[in-house]
Scaffold this motif. Structure first.
Motif: not given
Length: 480
Positions: A157-179
């Motif tokens: 369960v942790s493998r699935v949740l950790a993978g999903a969390l990494l993808v979602i948070t990185v995508v969310a941050a990348a969309l507003v990342f200032p450089g």
């Protein structure tokens, strides 16, 4: 002469691609570590100081890698938990174990209640129903999963949740990342001229893991079967069959001492990579929330309190990306905090079970069993349950201390996050104690060939002193 603790035999460590299947404890630890520090405190620090304290985050991440690595080193080499090692220290019987056990009972209940309340707040803001309903549902569902599932299930369960969390948070941050030009100045050590310790101190104390979170990594690597798993006095009931078979095979073959050392070092290398995976993955999630706080909260001049951090982030992200933004942030919050509740329940359950078995051991053959052992024997006589087995005790503590009591706190307190200051106080006091005591145990109990080297020893000592200084400042602020 100081007694050394060295397991009887070591199975072969996996090699090549087979090692990937052994990295699960790192991802499970990462889930336990990203809850409070990521969602509650990192966005607040970013709202106040943007990227100015990025260097401090990196320093704490390094210390955390060193600390969890040294906890797991002991269990690999000795076949015992770190708390078992603390039990062997000179002085009054079990003094170190008691100092950890009693305060952590309170910290566990309050911590689970606070994490679940943040999930409930975010869900209640955007979905039908109130905060209490979703908070109680989080506690109930996670309790069900951790009490009915064995270790390998929790790891999957942790493998699935950790993978999903990494993808979602990185995508969310990348969309507003200032450089990088906006972020890189934060790599230079500096201190804000308007530093507010009320904002900074809780964040430092919860980056990646609190005091017991440092210990849990050693439990999960041992339960997975690193080095052969736990030997000690009480059998670990959840070691995977594959690891048990390898351990039995190792004990039937001749191993010269130099081969034992070689195999132990091979397991330590795999554990080191697993620990690195956990801290890097956790740091990635925290850095993502640092970006979200700096780019969403700071421009609005918002400094949300308690459960409002999650709902404010979700609302602001929705203003930019609409419905997609709402569901993206809600998913990140649910996975980060829900996964943290799940992993924290498993970690606290294992550590409380271990401490209970250590504390009652000397009473097993005594004339008077004492309150704790007497209560367990009474329960066994009335129900037929095997109350002195490690897995039963783990589930008992999960249900009562991290299930029923947190549910009661959620019902009694309007904002359970406010009482999380109690957990912060305990963590501030326990972290330097656990780190420096673990350093002492490794130096006293491990054979010379497998002790931490000079660099690891110095780093562990600096980590302990860092958290000791943090604890002193924390208490000074709290009292004053």
């Amino acid at each position: 002469m100081t007694r050394k603790m060295f397991r009887e035999k070591f199975p072969f460590a996996p090699e090549g691609l087979a090692r990937i299947r052994w990295y699960g404890p790192g991802l499970l630890w990462m889930l336990s570590a990203v809850g409070t520090g990521s969602i509650l405190f990192t966005p607040r620090v970013a709202a106040a100081y943007q990227y100015e304290l990025l260097w401090l985050l990196i320093l704490v991440v390094f210390f955390m890698w060193v600390m969890i690595r040294e906890m797991a080193r002991f269990s690999i080499v000795s076949g015992c938990t770190m708390l078992e090692g603390m039990h062997t220290l000179p002085g009054p019987r079990n003094w170190a174990v008691w100092l950890i056990f009693v305060p952590q009972l309170l910290a566990a209940s309050v911590g689970i209640a606070g994490l679940s309340a943040v999930v409930g707040s975010a869900a209640g803001t955007f979905l039908p129903g109130g905060m209490t309903v979703y908070a109680l549902a989080t506690v109930g569902l996670c309790t069900l999963l951790t009490t009915t599932g064995r270790y390998l299930f929790i790891e999957k369960v942790s493998r699935v949740l950790a993978g999903a969390l990494l993808v979602i948070t990185v995508v969310a941050a990348a969309l507003v990342f200032p450089g990088l030009s906006e972020v890189s100045p934060g790599l230079a050590a500096s201190w804000p001229s308007d530093a507010d310790l009320y904002v900074i101190m809780p964040w430092v104390g919860t980056i990646l893991a609190g005091s017991m979170g440092i210990v849990w990594f050693g439990y999960w690597t041992a339960t997975r079967g690193y080095g052969g798993g736990l030997e000690g006095h009480e059998k670990d009931d959840e070691i995977p069959a594959e690891a048990e078979a390898e351990d039995r095979k190792a004990k039937t073959e001749f191993q010269p001492p130099e081969l034992d050392i070689y195999r132990a070092r091979a397991w330590i290398r795999i554990m080191t990579r697993t620990a690195l995976l956990g801290v890097v993955a956790g740091a990635t999630v925290i850095c993502s929330f640092l970006v979200l706080g700096a780019e969403l909260l700071a421009p609005e001049g918002l400094m949300p309190e308690g459960t409002n951090v999650a709902s404010d982030l979700t609302r602001l992200y929705a203003d930019i990306w609409g419905t997609t933004g709402t569901w993206l942030m809600l998913a990140a919050i649910f996975i980060a905090l829900g996964g943290s509740v799940l992993a924290n329940q498993d970690g606290w359950g294992r550590s409380f079970a271990d401490m209970t078995l250590i504390l009652i051991r000397h009473r097993r053959h005594a004339d008077t069993p004492g309150f704790m052992l007497g209560s367990l024997r009474w329960l066994e006589a009335r129900t037929g349950w095997q109350t002195l087995e490690r897995i039963f005790l783990k589930r008992l503590f999960i249900v009562v201390i991290t299930g029923l009591v947190p549910a009661l706190i959620i019902l009694l307190f309007r904002d359970p996050v406010e009482v999380m200051s109690v957990s912060g106080i305990i963590a501030a006091a326990h972290t330097p104690f656990i780190v420096l005591t673990a350093l002492l145990v490794n130096q006293l109990r491990l054979p010379a060939a497998l002790k931490p080297g000079w660099l690891a020893t110095i780093s562990m000592g600096l980590a302990g002193l860092f958290y000791l200084g943090f604890g002193v400042v924390y208490f000074a602020r709290f009292i004053g």
